[in-house]
Design a protein around this motif. Sequence first.
Motif, PDB file in Angstrom:
ATOM      1  N   LYS A  96      17.026  -8.015   8.301  1.00 58.96           N
ATOM      2  CA  LYS A  96      17.162  -8.318   6.872  1.00 58.96           C
ATOM      3  C   LYS A  96      18.148  -9.458   6.638  1.00 58.96           C
ATOM      4  CE  LYS A  96      14.139  -5.349   5.361  1.00 58.96           C
ATOM      5  NZ  LYS A  96      12.873  -5.827   4.771  1.00 58.96           N
ATOM      6  N   GLY A 103      -3.918  -5.173   8.155  1.00 61.02           N
ATOM      7  CA  GLY A 103      -3.532  -6.051   9.254  1.00 61.02           C
ATOM      8  C   GLY A 103      -2.100  -5.787   9.653  1.00 61.02           C
ATOM      9  N   ASP A 104      -1.688  -6.444  10.745  1.00 58.40           N
ATOM     10  CA  ASP A 104      -0.311  -6.309  11.229  1.00 58.40           C
ATOM     11  C   ASP A 104       0.380  -7.660  11.036  1.00 58.40           C
ATOM     12  OD1 ASP A 104       2.033  -6.190  12.726  1.00 58.40           O
ATOM     13  OD2 ASP A 104       1.136  -4.992  14.325  1.00 58.40           O
ATOM     14  N   VAL A 105       1.418  -7.683  10.218  1.00 52.74           N
ATOM     15  CA  VAL A 105       2.062  -8.962   9.885  1.00 52.74           C
ATOM     16  C   VAL A 105       2.731  -9.631  11.081  1.00 52.74           C
ATOM     17  CG1 VAL A 105       2.475  -8.523   7.432  1.00 52.74           C
ATOM     18  CG2 VAL A 105       4.192  -7.808   9.116  1.00 52.74           C
ATOM     19  N   THR A 160      11.416   6.155  -1.320  1.00 51.19           N
ATOM     20  CA  THR A 160      10.067   5.801  -0.834  1.00 51.19           C
ATOM     21  C   THR A 160       9.796   6.558   0.470  1.00 51.19           C
ATOM     22  OG1 THR A 160      10.693   4.016   0.686  1.00 51.19           O
ATOM     23  CG2 THR A 160      10.433   3.402  -1.634  1.00 51.19           C
ATOM     24  N   HIS A 194      -0.633  -1.861   6.599  1.00 50.87           N
ATOM     25  CA  HIS A 194      -0.877  -1.609   8.019  1.00 50.87           C
ATOM     26  C   HIS A 194      -1.825  -0.441   8.238  1.00 50.87           C
ATOM     27  CE1 HIS A 194       0.877  -1.187  12.292  1.00 50.87           C
ATOM     28  NE2 HIS A 194       0.034  -2.175  12.250  1.00 50.87           N
ATOM     29  N   TYR A 228      17.473  -3.193  11.979  1.00 55.68           N
ATOM     30  CA  TYR A 228      17.085  -3.363  10.572  1.00 55.68           C
ATOM     31  C   TYR A 228      18.039  -4.338   9.881  1.00 55.68           C
ATOM     32  CZ  TYR A 228      15.540  -2.001   5.871  1.00 55.68           C
ATOM     33  OH  TYR A 228      15.035  -2.008   4.595  1.00 55.68           O
ATOM     34  N   THR A 236       0.795  -1.222   0.000  1.00 52.29           N
ATOM     35  CA  THR A 236       0.000   0.000   0.000  1.00 52.29           C
ATOM     36  C   THR A 236       0.833   1.282   0.000  1.00 52.29           C
ATOM     37  OG1 THR A 236      -0.117  -0.131   2.416  1.00 52.29           O
ATOM     38  CG2 THR A 236      -1.932  -1.113   1.187  1.00 52.29           C
ATOM     39  N   SER A 237       2.141   1.145  -0.186  1.00 50.34           N
ATOM     40  CA  SER A 237       3.009   2.340  -0.181  1.00 50.34           C
ATOM     41  C   SER A 237       4.318   1.981  -0.876  1.00 50.34           C
ATOM     42  CB  SER A 237       3.280   2.752   1.276  1.00 50.34           C
ATOM     43  OG  SER A 237       4.271   3.763   1.348  1.00 50.34           O
ATOM     44  N   ILE A 279       7.508   0.756  -2.530  1.00 52.03           N
ATOM     45  CA  ILE A 279       7.843  -0.349  -3.425  1.00 52.03           C
ATOM     46  C   ILE A 279       6.638  -1.272  -3.640  1.00 52.03           C
ATOM     47  CG2 ILE A 279       9.256  -2.447  -3.610  1.00 52.03           C
ATOM     48  CD1 ILE A 279      11.464  -0.834  -2.023  1.00 52.03           C
ATOM     49  N   LEU A 288       9.521   5.382   3.288  1.00 51.72           N
ATOM     50  CA  LEU A 288      10.297   4.779   4.383  1.00 51.72           C
ATOM     51  C   LEU A 288      11.540   5.588   4.702  1.00 51.72           C
ATOM     52  CD1 LEU A 288      10.517   1.721   5.879  1.00 51.72           C
ATOM     53  CD2 LEU A 288      12.479   1.611   4.376  1.00 51.72           C
ATOM     54  N   ASN A 289      12.363   5.870   3.663  1.00 50.76           N
ATOM     55  CA  ASN A 289      13.595   6.596   3.996  1.00 50.76           C
ATOM     56  C   ASN A 289      13.464   8.107   3.837  1.00 50.76           C
ATOM     57  OD1 ASN A 289      13.817   6.568   1.211  1.00 50.76           O
ATOM     58  ND2 ASN A 289      15.115   4.738   1.251  1.00 50.76           N
ATOM     59  N   GLY A 302      19.114  -1.466  -2.697  1.00 50.61           N
ATOM     60  CA  GLY A 302      19.889  -0.467  -1.978  1.00 50.61           C
ATOM     61  C   GLY A 302      18.980   0.700  -1.630  1.00 50.61           C
ATOM     62  N   ASN A 308       6.543  -8.230   1.334  1.00 47.35           N
ATOM     63  CA  ASN A 308       7.267  -6.958   1.216  1.00 47.35           C
ATOM     64  C   ASN A 308       7.178  -6.048   2.439  1.00 47.35           C
ATOM     65  OD1 ASN A 308       8.468  -4.817  -0.708  1.00 47.35           O
ATOM     66  ND2 ASN A 308       6.586  -3.811  -0.005  1.00 47.35           N
ATOM     67  N   ILE A 340      16.351   3.260  -2.136  1.00 45.40           N
ATOM     68  CA  ILE A 340      15.208   3.471  -3.034  1.00 45.40           C
ATOM     69  C   ILE A 340      14.364   4.626  -2.484  1.00 45.40           C
ATOM     70  CG2 ILE A 340      13.227   2.364  -4.174  1.00 45.40           C
ATOM     71  CD1 ILE A 340      15.971   0.935  -4.694  1.00 45.40           C
ATOM     72  N   MET A 398      11.298  -9.781   0.823  1.00 48.13           N
ATOM     73  CA  MET A 398      12.052  -8.529   0.740  1.00 48.13           C
ATOM     74  C   MET A 398      13.166  -8.514   1.774  1.00 48.13           C
ATOM     75  SD  MET A 398      12.943  -5.699  -0.406  1.00 48.13           S
ATOM     76  CE  MET A 398      11.850  -4.814  -1.524  1.00 48.13           C
TER      77      MET A 398
HETATM   78  N1  LIG Z   1      13.223   2.118   0.528  1.00 47.37           N
HETATM   79  C1  LIG Z   1      14.377   1.498   0.544  1.00 47.37           C
HETATM   80  O1  LIG Z   1      15.449   2.117   0.359  1.00 47.37           O
HETATM   81  C2  LIG Z   1      14.439   0.019   0.789  1.00 47.37           C
HETATM   82  C3  LIG Z   1      15.640  -0.650   0.515  1.00 47.37           C
HETATM   83  C4  LIG Z   1      15.732  -2.015   0.728  1.00 47.37           C
HETATM   84  C5  LIG Z   1      14.632  -2.706   1.222  1.00 47.37           C
HETATM   85  N2  LIG Z   1      13.470  -2.037   1.485  1.00 47.37           N
HETATM   86  C6  LIG Z   1      12.348  -2.822   1.996  1.00 47.37           C
HETATM   87  O2  LIG Z   1      11.280  -2.738   1.082  1.00 47.37           O
HETATM   88  C7  LIG Z   1      10.038  -2.940   1.775  1.00 47.37           C
HETATM   89  C8  LIG Z   1       9.089  -1.811   1.409  1.00 47.37           C
HETATM   90  O3  LIG Z   1       9.645  -0.602   1.891  1.00 47.37           O
HETATM   91  P1  LIG Z   1       9.278   0.832   1.309  1.00 47.37           P
HETATM   92  O4  LIG Z   1      10.554   1.561   1.235  1.00 47.37           O
HETATM   93  O5  LIG Z   1       8.417   0.722   0.113  1.00 47.37           O
HETATM   94  O6  LIG Z   1       8.487   1.405   2.596  1.00 47.37           O
HETATM   95  P2  LIG Z   1       7.040   2.066   2.787  1.00 47.37           P
HETATM   96  O7  LIG Z   1       7.057   2.580   4.183  1.00 47.37           O
HETATM   97  O8  LIG Z   1       6.731   3.008   1.687  1.00 47.37           O
HETATM   98  O9  LIG Z   1       6.051   0.813   2.695  1.00 47.37           O
HETATM   99  C9  LIG Z   1       6.005  -0.178   3.705  1.00 47.37           C
HETATM  100  C10 LIG Z   1       4.802  -1.083   3.491  1.00 47.37           C
HETATM  101  O10 LIG Z   1       4.799  -2.076   4.543  1.00 47.37           O
HETATM  102  C11 LIG Z   1       3.558  -2.008   5.235  1.00 47.37           C
HETATM  103  N3  LIG Z   1       3.757  -2.336   6.644  1.00 47.37           N
HETATM  104  C12 LIG Z   1       4.594  -1.733   7.541  1.00 47.37           C
HETATM  105  N4  LIG Z   1       4.449  -2.297   8.739  1.00 47.37           N
HETATM  106  C13 LIG Z   1       3.514  -3.273   8.620  1.00 47.37           C
HETATM  107  C14 LIG Z   1       2.924  -4.206   9.518  1.00 47.37           C
HETATM  108  N5  LIG Z   1       3.260  -4.271  10.799  1.00 47.37           N
HETATM  109  N6  LIG Z   1       1.974  -5.052   9.031  1.00 47.37           N
HETATM  110  C15 LIG Z   1       1.606  -4.993   7.716  1.00 47.37           C
HETATM  111  N7  LIG Z   1       2.128  -4.141   6.831  1.00 47.37           N
HETATM  112  C16 LIG Z   1       3.072  -3.289   7.282  1.00 47.37           C
HETATM  113  C17 LIG Z   1       3.053  -0.585   5.042  1.00 47.37           C
HETATM  114  O11 LIG Z   1       1.654  -0.521   5.269  1.00 47.37           O
HETATM  115  C18 LIG Z   1       3.467  -0.351   3.589  1.00 47.37           C
HETATM  116  O12 LIG Z   1       2.528  -0.952   2.719  1.00 47.37           O
HETATM  117  C19 LIG Z   1      10.414  -3.008   3.254  1.00 47.37           C
HETATM  118  O13 LIG Z   1      10.493  -4.372   3.644  1.00 47.37           O
HETATM  119  C20 LIG Z   1      11.780  -2.352   3.313  1.00 47.37           C
HETATM  120  O14 LIG Z   1      12.547  -2.801   4.397  1.00 47.37           O
HETATM  121  C21 LIG Z   1      13.362  -0.688   1.272  1.00 47.37           C
END
Ligand SMILES: NC(=O)c1ccc[n+]([C@@H]2O[C@H](COP(=O)([O-])OP(=O)(O)OC[C@H]3O[C@@H](n4cnc5c(N)ncnc54)[C@H](O)[C@@H]3O)[C@@H](O)[C@H]2O)c1
Length: 251
Positions: free
Chosen positions: A159, A61-63, A190, A38, A155, A15-16, A18, A192-193, A186, A89, A188, A140
């Motif tokens: 991972k 939901g919460d994974v 989004t 979430h 983190y 939902t956000s 990646i 998150l960061n 690496g 993911n 990305i 992921m």
């Molecule tokens: N952005 C980066 O640089 C990067 C790099 C490597 C890996 N990742 C990984 O990629 C994945 C996606 O990250 P992103 O950057 O798109 O982040 P994001 O914050 O944009 O998206 C995170 C997603 O995970 C869901 N989520 C978070 N906590 C949750 C929970 N407790 N239960 C259910 N869903 C939950 C959120 O609702 C959202 O859909 C993550 O696992 C992250 O660790 C991100």
Amino acid sequence: MRGLEGKGVLIVGGTSGIGLATARRFLEEGSRVFVAGHDEAELKETRATLTELGAIDGLVGDVSVEDDVETIVRGATASLSRIDVLINNAGVAHKAPFLETATEAWDRTIAVNLRGMFLVARAVGRLMAADGAGGAIVNMASTNALGGEELYTAYNASKGGVLQLTRTMAVELGSAGIRVNCLCPGFIDTPLNRGLEDETWIRTYEREHIPLGRRGRADEVAAAYAFLASEEASFIHGAALVIDGGQTAVM
Ligand SMILES: NC(=O)c1ccc[n+]([C@@H]2O[C@H](COP(=O)([O-])OP(=O)(O)OC[C@H]3O[C@@H](n4cnc5c(N)ncnc54)[C@H](O)[C@@H]3O)[C@@H](O)[C@H]2O)c1
């Protein structure tokens, strides 16, 4: 990409960032998509944005909560008829020096990123193994599974765990026709960061650490998810695909 049309795809953390880009990509490939996340508002927005591209349904939901995972997987199965592809993911990040990492932050990061990934993969793996029709699971991980980035103790540990979870699943599930791989992106762009680093820091980081000179885009990771789930990757199993603009190639 071959083999994705009509497939039932569950994207947890869809939902956000990646995951959202990945939902879009699978819909463009003609797959049927079920997303879990979430945040209720994020889920609503995702469905509203992507609905014109094809069949998309979802649940919140919460994974890290086993009952929530069961509800998500049951909902996805009801909506898709069968989960052919799992995009596992969901994740969170916590930034703190090792010596100042709070126990609660450690526990939460491991609970979402590692326990959650395990609970989702096990629930879907059981279904795929039970009906004998196989499938593809892509977990992921991150480049943080391969090296210890400073200030990301929990983190990095989570991972690293996902990488070993993926390898073990591949060893055990290959004979059931279930291919299991993981992604190691690496930096990305989004939410998150964006929440963790400011733009000046990011610009310097891109220049000094990434040979391609830029951060990655969510759709570039979505393409890797689609590839590993597709027929094009039919002999790729137990692999960790790095998507980092060359960052981990630097000596
Ligand atoms: N952005 C980066 O640089 C990067 C790099 C490597 C890996 N990742 C990984 O990629 C994945 C996606 O990250 P992103 O950057 O798109 O982040 P994001 O914050 O944009 O998206 C995170 C997603 O995970 C869901 N989520 C978070 N906590 C949750 C929970 N407790 N239960 C259910 N869903 C939950 C959120 O609702 C959202 O859909 C993550 O696992 C992250 O660790 C991100």
